[in-house]
Design a protein around this motif. Sequence first.
Motif, PDB file in Angstrom:
ATOM      1  N   PHE A 136       0.847  -1.192   0.000  1.00 61.80           N
ATOM      2  CA  PHE A 136       0.000   0.000   0.000  1.00 61.80           C
ATOM      3  C   PHE A 136       0.878   1.236   0.000  1.00 61.80           C
ATOM      4  O   PHE A 136       2.087   1.176   0.277  1.00 61.80           O
ATOM      5  N   THR A 137       0.254   2.364  -0.312  1.00 65.62           N
ATOM      6  CA  THR A 137       0.950   3.653  -0.351  1.00 65.62           C
ATOM      7  C   THR A 137       0.265   4.618   0.603  1.00 65.62           C
ATOM      8  O   THR A 137      -0.968   4.709   0.630  1.00 65.62           O
ATOM      9  N   ALA A 138       1.088   5.285   1.388  1.00 59.41           N
ATOM     10  CA  ALA A 138       0.589   6.354   2.254  1.00 59.41           C
ATOM     11  C   ALA A 138       1.044   7.681   1.662  1.00 59.41           C
ATOM     12  O   ALA A 138       2.245   7.903   1.456  1.00 59.41           O
ATOM     13  N   GLU A 139       0.096   8.550   1.356  1.00 60.70           N
ATOM     14  CA  GLU A 139       0.408   9.863   0.780  1.00 60.70           C
ATOM     15  C   GLU A 139       0.148  10.940   1.821  1.00 60.70           C
ATOM     16  O   GLU A 139      -0.990  11.137   2.259  1.00 60.70           O
ATOM     17  N   ASP A 165      12.103   4.292  -0.217  1.00 60.19           N
ATOM     18  CA  ASP A 165      11.597   5.440   0.547  1.00 60.19           C
ATOM     19  C   ASP A 165      12.262   5.590   1.906  1.00 60.19           C
ATOM     20  O   ASP A 165      11.833   6.430   2.706  1.00 60.19           O
ATOM     21  N   LYS A 166      13.294   4.801   2.179  1.00 55.33           N
ATOM     22  CA  LYS A 166      13.859   4.799   3.524  1.00 55.33           C
ATOM     23  C   LYS A 166      14.514   6.133   3.896  1.00 55.33           C
ATOM     24  O   LYS A 166      14.626   6.458   5.090  1.00 55.33           O
ATOM     25  N   ASP A 167      14.930   6.922   2.900  1.00 58.95           N
ATOM     26  CA  ASP A 167      15.570   8.210   3.189  1.00 58.95           C
ATOM     27  C   ASP A 167      14.608   9.382   3.085  1.00 58.95           C
ATOM     28  O   ASP A 167      15.003  10.536   3.273  1.00 58.95           O
ATOM     29  N   GLY A 182      14.281  -3.874  -3.104  1.00 53.52           N
ATOM     30  CA  GLY A 182      13.132  -3.107  -2.640  1.00 53.52           C
ATOM     31  C   GLY A 182      12.706  -3.406  -1.228  1.00 53.52           C
ATOM     32  O   GLY A 182      12.039  -2.594  -0.587  1.00 53.52           O
ATOM     33  N   ALA A 183      13.052  -4.596  -0.709  1.00 59.33           N
ATOM     34  CA  ALA A 183      12.673  -4.938   0.655  1.00 59.33           C
ATOM     35  C   ALA A 183      13.527  -4.166   1.645  1.00 59.33           C
ATOM     36  O   ALA A 183      14.609  -3.653   1.314  1.00 59.33           O
ATOM     37  N   PHE A 195       4.815   7.389   0.412  1.00 61.29           N
ATOM     38  CA  PHE A 195       5.641   6.411   1.104  1.00 61.29           C
ATOM     39  C   PHE A 195       5.033   5.032   0.848  1.00 61.29           C
ATOM     40  O   PHE A 195       3.847   4.814   1.089  1.00 61.29           O
ATOM     41  N   HIS A 196       5.857   4.113   0.347  1.00 60.58           N
ATOM     42  CA  HIS A 196       5.374   2.804  -0.077  1.00 60.58           C
ATOM     43  C   HIS A 196       5.726   1.749   0.974  1.00 60.58           C
ATOM     44  O   HIS A 196       6.881   1.652   1.407  1.00 60.58           O
TER      45      HIS A 196
END
Length: 720
Positions: free
Chosen positions: A74-77, A111-113, A282-283, A125-126
């Motif tokens: 999922f994606t959080a925007e 998206d970690k950074d 990606g993980a 953020f994925h």
Amino acid sequence: MKKKSRKSLFSVALSAVLLASSVTPVWADDAGSPPAILLSIANPIGSIALTSQSKLNIQEVNLLTGEELNTVSFTAELVNGSDRDMQFVDYWIRLNSGTGAVIDVQLQAQDKDKNKVAAGTSQQFHFYAKVSKATALADLKFQVIKWDFDAPNFERVVGEIAVPDSYSLQTPSDSKRSVLLSGVPITTYVKRVNVSKNDINSLPTVSFMMVNSGSRSIKLPDLQFTVETADGLSYPMNVSGLTKDTVLQPLEDKEGILTAIIPQEAGLEGWKLSVKQTIEGGASDGTALVVPVAEYDLPQAKADDVSLGAVYEFSNKHGIYTASMTGLHRLPWEDEDLLTANVIIANQGTESLPIPDFTGYFELDDATKVEAVAVNTDKVISLNPGSELQLQLIGKIPFTTQFKRVKLLLQENETVDTLSGSAASSTDKPVKVDLVQFYHNSDLLQVGLIPNGAKRKLTAIGRQADYSVRSVMTFTGKSSDIYAAQLAVENLEKRHTDIAKLVAHFRAADGTVYPAQVTELSEKVRPGATGLLYVWSSVPKSYATEGLQLLIGDAVKDGKLAEKDPDGYVNAASFVLPAEQKEPKASFKELEIAPYTISMSNFGTQLNFVTGEVELKFEYELTHNLLMETNMDNQKLIVEMEDTRGKFKMSHYLDLETGKDESKVLDLGFHQMKLIKADENLKFNVEDMEKYRLNVYHEFQSGQKKLLATKDLYWFMYND
């Protein structure tokens, strides 16, 4: 209606979809035009207010089924409508199941950074999470928390969103779907579907469209396409036109052709197309991550009631035969490609017929002639009434050759009297007589993929066998690794049979081909028994082997099955390879070096203070699967022990059942083994010795090994 002639040419028009048969497409709509309904995968299932001017959207919620666990993505925007920056690190998302259990959520590595969301902007953020097979999207509830040092447990719940019961990302067959790939909106839809069949399989071809609806170009990521049946069976699809790194400019559309082979037992109802993306690194731990992209209902398929390969008659001085072409493939071969055609020759009469001296040629785009060699791999010398043989024709072309249409002309070598022109003795001049002509389309030259765990049946007379991939493994070395697949060949004949010499390649998703070597058996395989072949190739130590496919075929030379130095191969098959078991066992029970299995126990060590000898004792039980034959040359079991503080190390190479040094041979049954190494200085370090690490390896070749099991044990005690 059948036609026959002695020396005339027969033109058999084959459609672009199916050899020697006509297939009516099943269109996504009546005219095959793009669907009018556009669905967005990014529509949020809900929003949670963070402040009076900012909110968090939960969107792109999807579920990917797996072998043991499913993956939710999922994606959080975060939408910042305020006049100051916001920090995403001040918040977190908790995922709860239908039972109330908390599910561990991971942020994708890409998206970690990310953290700061500037005023008046938004940031995505994925996330992903592993869930049980029983978990459905409607069971999930998203909880947004804010870290608050004044609240219990330093967290305050900002809001919750449950996935609605009606929520679905399934795309109806009359709709388009907008998806985000690398941040670019891509409009996707199924343009058309057609399905044909042979006596065993359904053969779907899906035209899948992708349109760049964004404002910048994109290189397509690593996408995988599968057909999912109503019973949940999954079949991988070959893809052309939409491979990794294909560039899609703004407003540009590209059509991908997806093909699959599905057993007819799976049925035709309820098919859907599943699209997934592999994100390298990606993980959260840096490994590859497979996430769902979208799913599409496929129009109800209706296969044409025709067999793959219509039957046509031809005749010569001996009688009447029938011919049908059942496959035409383009295969890699060194710095060339092979064109191979499979043709079934049958005798439907009442008298036995000799096998003609076949030959032929391919013609590309009605311009370029490619000579072909006929190969008869069946162990027959004549055609009895009602019997048939499988004939292959092979031609070679440069691997850079491009063409749209290919024609195969099947011919017979016949001797003719040079004076009278009549058929005469074998001393007269041979001529080529045209028999049957077939047409084909270059889009359908791929070899169908055999799903992981499935078998490929070889039906050649006298060589009937089932081929399947048992496992894959990587044997590490100092400068390079060996990637190997265990290929099991079950003898379905009623006699002892030699396994034909194979030609093998590993093929990557981008089309890169790696020639492979195949171990050979010195003994024939008994009826009902299995020959185990290692198919292997050296690869760089950094090479990612995930996604490789195994392509095999029977080696041939000069028109016959080859025992050495082949000049081509036939009866090609391509296997989807299973995932490798990379983690070693934490015990020494049931370790497999097929056809052997060994269990080791009761490890004990002692030190002789006089001689300085370190002794490792253990008990073992070795069994041998008597219905499996393989070549164990150069393969060994390595037992290695190393003090955890670096005070001592020894390795011993052990042979299985037979070997030159009897003290280093593991015998069948239950026995004890003693391994010794002298180290005169070790007695001065005894007080510092607490544990040692015991490693057991499978050595495939000298210096190339795979760790089977490892465990820390105590010195001078008996351990398991």
